[in-house]
Design an enzyme around this catalytic site. Sequence first.
Site, PDB file in Angstrom:
ATOM      1  N   THR A  51      45.348  55.745   8.291  1.00  0.00           N
ATOM      2  CA  THR A  51      44.718  56.170   7.047  1.00  0.00           C
ATOM      3  C   THR A  51      43.218  55.929   7.072  1.00  0.00           C
ATOM      4  O   THR A  51      42.440  56.731   6.555  1.00  0.00           O
ATOM      5  CB  THR A  51      45.350  55.422   5.859  1.00  0.00           C
ATOM      6  OG1 THR A  51      46.766  55.622   5.881  1.00  0.00           O
ATOM      7  CG2 THR A  51      44.812  55.929   4.528  1.00  0.00           C
ATOM      8  N   GLU A  52      42.799  54.833   7.681  1.00  0.00           N
ATOM      9  CA  GLU A  52      41.375  54.494   7.705  1.00  0.00           C
ATOM     10  C   GLU A  52      40.570  55.406   8.621  1.00  0.00           C
ATOM     11  O   GLU A  52      39.477  55.855   8.258  1.00  0.00           O
ATOM     12  CB  GLU A  52      41.197  53.034   8.162  1.00  0.00           C
ATOM     13  CG  GLU A  52      41.586  51.996   7.136  1.00  0.00           C
ATOM     14  CD  GLU A  52      40.574  51.879   6.003  1.00  0.00           C
ATOM     15  OE1 GLU A  52      39.477  52.455   6.111  1.00  0.00           O
ATOM     16  OE2 GLU A  52      40.894  51.216   5.000  1.00  0.00           O
ATOM     17  N   SER A  53      41.079  55.660   9.825  1.00  0.00           N
ATOM     18  CA  SER A  53      40.236  56.336  10.823  1.00  0.00           C
ATOM     19  C   SER A  53      40.939  57.427  11.614  1.00  0.00           C
ATOM     20  O   SER A  53      40.294  58.087  12.432  1.00  0.00           O
ATOM     21  CB  SER A  53      39.688  55.306  11.820  1.00  0.00           C
ATOM     22  OG  SER A  53      40.744  54.778  12.613  1.00  0.00           O
ATOM     23  N   TYR A  70      44.852  55.788  -1.799  1.00  0.00           N
ATOM     24  CA  TYR A  70      44.889  55.043  -0.537  1.00  0.00           C
ATOM     25  C   TYR A  70      46.171  54.226  -0.435  1.00  0.00           C
ATOM     26  O   TYR A  70      46.845  54.236   0.605  1.00  0.00           O
ATOM     27  CB  TYR A  70      43.669  54.144  -0.454  1.00  0.00           C
ATOM     28  CG  TYR A  70      43.595  53.286   0.784  1.00  0.00           C
ATOM     29  CD1 TYR A  70      43.061  53.786   1.967  1.00  0.00           C
ATOM     30  CD2 TYR A  70      44.042  51.965   0.767  1.00  0.00           C
ATOM     31  CE1 TYR A  70      42.971  52.986   3.106  1.00  0.00           C
ATOM     32  CE2 TYR A  70      43.962  51.172   1.894  1.00  0.00           C
ATOM     33  CZ  TYR A  70      43.433  51.684   3.054  1.00  0.00           C
ATOM     34  OH  TYR A  70      43.364  50.899   4.185  1.00  0.00           O
TER      35      TYR A  70
END
Length: 246
Positions: free
Chosen positions: A112-114, A209
């Site tokens: 999800t972050e990168s 998120y």
Amino acid sequence: MLPKASVLLTLAVLASTLAAPARAEIWAYRDRNGVTQYSDRPLNARSELLYRGSGMGGPIARPGAGARAMASTLSVTQLELSTRFRAVRHLIREAASEHGLEFELLQAVIATESGFDPGAVSPKGAVGLMQVMPDTAERFGVRPVGKQSVSERLTDPRTNIQAGSRYLAWLINTFGGDVRLAVAAYNAGEGAVLKAGRQVPNYPETIDYVRKVTNLHYSLKPPRTVSQARSDTLPQTLPSRPPGRV
């Protein structure tokens, strides 16, 4: 061409759980042994584009509850997210074991972050696979080495995953083992969660998120009933303060 059912199921998994960055793509092809291989780029003439982030102009499928239920039975061994994931999988397992985190949770946060891009840098200055802010990395033991700054050190996959994992483990411990609150704090900061009365802050970005990470986390877990999966708890032997230097 891949069988239609395989394509639809893969799209359901990716669209409902991966939440890939805008530039991410997922490609697939059948190898000579009949095994579907996944990557983040076309590997040969037989490769098919299965998913494209919305920022690239491609559609995002919105599967129903039935597709999501099927997707939740897939394990990480059945779906290789990308060549970038395979390159750092051993580092994710290492950090998960060392810091008492579920491998699938850590994988979900990084996806999800990168999107498993070690070179990712956010407009706010978060760096690498786990999008760690340099100040946070310093809190959790990362120091400059020689002429290499903390930001530069965070471009190293192992350093980045170790720092982000320490922070995530500390957050889980801080919020009494509540993974949802820890994930919210990873996105918005622990201060925002405390200010919200130990609830997920009412920020659209943070709410989205938490949903993305939670969905992907449970989709990657080994097949089991939903009630069993949700009854799992993480080890309570997590650090209560930032550990030493890296």
